[in-house]
Design a protein around this motif. Structure first.
Motif, PDB file in Angstrom:
ATOM      1  N   ALA A  69       0.770  -1.273  -0.008  1.00 65.29           N
ATOM      2  CA  ALA A  69       0.012   0.210  -0.324  1.00 65.29           C
ATOM      3  C   ALA A  69       1.357   1.117   0.033  1.00 65.29           C
ATOM      4  N   ASP A  70       1.760   1.903   0.945  1.00 71.92           N
ATOM      5  CA  ASP A  70       2.818   3.053   0.314  1.00 71.92           C
ATOM      6  C   ASP A  70       3.218   2.674  -0.511  1.00 71.92           C
ATOM      7  N   SER A  71       4.079   1.483  -1.251  1.00 78.41           N
ATOM      8  CA  SER A  71       4.442   1.794  -2.326  1.00 78.41           C
ATOM      9  C   SER A  71       3.587   2.843  -3.172  1.00 78.41           C
ATOM     10  N   LEU A  72       2.514   1.731  -3.328  1.00 72.45           N
ATOM     11  CA  LEU A  72       1.119   2.227  -4.672  1.00 72.45           C
ATOM     12  C   LEU A  72       1.516   4.330  -4.227  1.00 72.45           C
ATOM     13  N   GLU A  73       0.946   4.019  -3.139  1.00 72.91           N
ATOM     14  CA  GLU A  73       1.036   5.633  -2.913  1.00 72.91           C
ATOM     15  C   GLU A  73       2.066   6.604  -2.885  1.00 72.91           C
ATOM     16  N   ARG A  74       3.072   6.240  -2.784  1.00 67.97           N
ATOM     17  CA  ARG A  74       4.850   6.985  -3.300  1.00 67.97           C
ATOM     18  C   ARG A  74       4.342   7.580  -5.216  1.00 67.97           C
ATOM     19  N   LEU A  75       4.243   6.102  -5.548  1.00 66.21           N
ATOM     20  CA  LEU A  75       3.601   6.481  -6.834  1.00 66.21           C
ATOM     21  C   LEU A  75       2.767   7.207  -7.474  1.00 66.21           C
ATOM     22  N   ALA A  76       1.363   7.131  -6.848  1.00 68.22           N
ATOM     23  CA  ALA A  76       0.551   8.092  -6.926  1.00 68.22           C
ATOM     24  C   ALA A  76       1.172   9.771  -7.142  1.00 68.22           C
ATOM     25  N   ALA A  77       1.738   9.508  -5.672  1.00 67.43           N
ATOM     26  CA  ALA A  77       2.047  10.753  -5.641  1.00 67.43           C
ATOM     27  C   ALA A  77       3.155  11.824  -6.493  1.00 67.43           C
ATOM     28  N   MET A  78       4.384  10.511  -7.218  1.00 58.16           N
ATOM     29  CA  MET A  78       5.593  10.974  -7.851  1.00 58.16           C
ATOM     30  C   MET A  78       4.772  10.745  -8.779  1.00 58.16           C
TER      31      MET A  78
ATOM     32  N   ALA B 194       1.004  15.495 -18.975  1.00 58.47           N
ATOM     33  CA  ALA B 194       0.251  16.096 -18.647  1.00 58.47           C
ATOM     34  C   ALA B 194      -0.752  14.694 -17.781  1.00 58.47           C
ATOM     35  N   ARG B 195      -2.022  14.594 -19.007  1.00 53.95           N
ATOM     36  CA  ARG B 195      -3.274  13.759 -19.278  1.00 53.95           C
ATOM     37  C   ARG B 195      -2.348  12.268 -18.911  1.00 53.95           C
ATOM     38  N   TYR B 196      -1.087  11.910 -19.428  1.00 54.44           N
ATOM     39  CA  TYR B 196      -0.687  10.670 -19.047  1.00 54.44           C
ATOM     40  C   TYR B 196      -0.511  10.581 -17.208  1.00 54.44           C
ATOM     41  N   CYS B 197       0.273  11.181 -16.863  1.00 54.08           N
ATOM     42  CA  CYS B 197       0.821  11.332 -15.880  1.00 54.08           C
ATOM     43  C   CYS B 197      -0.585  11.267 -15.114  1.00 54.08           C
ATOM     44  N   GLU B 198      -1.535  12.206 -15.031  1.00 56.69           N
ATOM     45  CA  GLU B 198      -2.492  12.081 -14.557  1.00 56.69           C
ATOM     46  C   GLU B 198      -3.381  10.660 -14.178  1.00 56.69           C
ATOM     47  N   ASP B 199      -3.935   9.768 -15.552  1.00 57.84           N
ATOM     48  CA  ASP B 199      -4.572   8.371 -15.771  1.00 57.84           C
ATOM     49  C   ASP B 199      -3.021   7.652 -15.329  1.00 57.84           C
ATOM     50  N   LEU B 200      -2.416   7.331 -15.224  1.00 60.25           N
ATOM     51  CA  LEU B 200      -1.728   6.709 -14.126  1.00 60.25           C
ATOM     52  C   LEU B 200      -1.600   7.097 -12.603  1.00 60.25           C
TER      53      LEU B 200
ATOM     54  N   ASP C 137      -3.971   8.428 -11.390  1.00 62.51           N
ATOM     55  CA  ASP C 137      -5.370   7.723 -10.606  1.00 62.51           C
ATOM     56  C   ASP C 137      -5.730   6.305 -10.972  1.00 62.51           C
ATOM     57  N   LYS C 138      -4.714   5.669 -11.666  1.00 65.48           N
ATOM     58  CA  LYS C 138      -4.571   3.942 -11.548  1.00 65.48           C
ATOM     59  C   LYS C 138      -3.777   3.911 -10.223  1.00 65.48           C
ATOM     60  N   PHE C 139      -2.855   4.776  -9.858  1.00 65.85           N
ATOM     61  CA  PHE C 139      -2.815   3.902  -8.953  1.00 65.85           C
ATOM     62  C   PHE C 139      -3.062   4.457  -7.511  1.00 65.85           C
TER      63      PHE C 139
ATOM     64  N   ALA D 269      -6.173   3.730  -7.922  1.00 64.23           N
ATOM     65  CA  ALA D 269      -7.243   2.479  -7.570  1.00 64.23           C
ATOM     66  C   ALA D 269      -7.037   1.504  -7.361  1.00 64.23           C
ATOM     67  N   ALA D 270      -5.319   1.317  -7.710  1.00 62.13           N
ATOM     68  CA  ALA D 270      -4.130   0.416  -7.250  1.00 62.13           C
ATOM     69  C   ALA D 270      -4.421   0.330  -5.699  1.00 62.13           C
ATOM     70  N   HIS D 271      -4.505   1.144  -5.231  1.00 65.83           N
ATOM     71  CA  HIS D 271      -4.242   1.653  -3.621  1.00 65.83           C
ATOM     72  C   HIS D 271      -5.267   1.270  -3.122  1.00 65.83           C
ATOM     73  N   GLY D 272      -7.207   2.152  -3.753  1.00 68.82           N
ATOM     74  CA  GLY D 272      -7.857   1.099  -3.374  1.00 68.82           C
ATOM     75  C   GLY D 272      -8.388  -0.240  -3.103  1.00 68.82           C
ATOM     76  N   ARG D 273      -8.142  -0.729  -4.381  1.00 70.98           N
ATOM     77  CA  ARG D 273      -8.677  -2.455  -4.422  1.00 70.98           C
ATOM     78  C   ARG D 273      -7.331  -2.708  -3.376  1.00 70.98           C
ATOM     79  N   TYR D 274      -6.622  -2.884  -3.255  1.00 73.69           N
ATOM     80  CA  TYR D 274      -5.326  -3.449  -2.281  1.00 73.69           C
ATOM     81  C   TYR D 274      -5.574  -3.355  -0.912  1.00 73.69           C
ATOM     82  N   VAL D 275      -6.376  -2.308  -0.778  1.00 72.48           N
ATOM     83  CA  VAL D 275      -6.472  -1.803   0.915  1.00 72.48           C
ATOM     84  C   VAL D 275      -8.131  -2.980   1.024  1.00 72.48           C
ATOM     85  N   ASN D 276      -8.654  -2.714  -0.079  1.00 72.22           N
ATOM     86  CA  ASN D 276     -10.271  -2.900   0.169  1.00 72.22           C
ATOM     87  C   ASN D 276      -9.786  -4.865   0.351  1.00 72.22           C
ATOM     88  N   ALA D 277      -8.660  -5.305  -0.310  1.00 70.56           N
ATOM     89  CA  ALA D 277      -8.782  -6.996  -0.620  1.00 70.56           C
ATOM     90  C   ALA D 277      -7.995  -7.265   0.865  1.00 70.56           C
ATOM     91  N   GLU D 278      -7.471  -6.160   1.230  1.00 71.24           N
ATOM     92  CA  GLU D 278      -5.934  -6.648   3.017  1.00 71.24           C
ATOM     93  C   GLU D 278      -7.542  -6.513   4.157  1.00 71.24           C
TER      94      GLU D 278
END
Length: 155
Positions: free
Chosen positions: A58-67, A119-125, A127-129, A131-140
């Protein structure tokens, strides 16, 4: 004696070394960050397809989204700074000044379009990270609930 590969043009007295064909397409310097991101995303996607879970915690996904968010903000700021190029006017009324200004405006518009796409490409990524973080937390949470629920059955 060492043999040197290349082509010699006797009429021009110029030696042109042969270049080796790269194993993969080499991006322009300005696209290097996005190229690296595409490569890492392909690796991540393959890891997720091959496995049965997440490739990051989860922490890695948050860092990647912030990046990716930071990178998107940088591109957006570059678009803002590029507005001066789009509004430039020639210093005089002669043909050369007007023509140079028109070309500079066209170049500025192309630059803004390219930066906006990045910029749109980065925003899409980003958002994907997210979303992945949300799915990860829900799975946990689901796994924790299942373990807690099943705990009484095994005692």
């Amino acid at each position: 004696m060492t043999e040197i590969d290349g082509i010699v043009h006797p009429a021009d007295s110029v030696y042109t070394p042969q270049t080796a064909t790269p194993l993969f397409p080499v991006p322009r310097a300005g696209d290097l960050v996005l190229f690296r991101a595409d490569v890492s995303n392909a690796v991540i996607a393959q890891a997720v397809r091959d496995g049965d879970g997440f490739a990051f915690d989860a922490d890695s996904l948050e860092r990647l989204a912030a990046m990716w968010d930071d990178l998107a903000h940088r591109y957006t700021e570059a678009v803002r700074l590029g507005r001066d190029l789009v509004s430039v006017e020639g210093p005089g009324l002669e043909y050369a000044s007007t023509n140079h200004a028109e070309r500079l405006r066209a170049s500025g518009q192309a630059l803004q379009q390219a930066l906006s796409e990045r910029a749109r490409y980065c925003e899409d990524l980003r958002d994907k990270f997210h979303a992945a973080h949300g799915r990860y937390v829900n799975a946990e949470d689901d796994a924790e609930a299942t373990v807690t629920q099943e705990k009484g059955k095994f005692e």
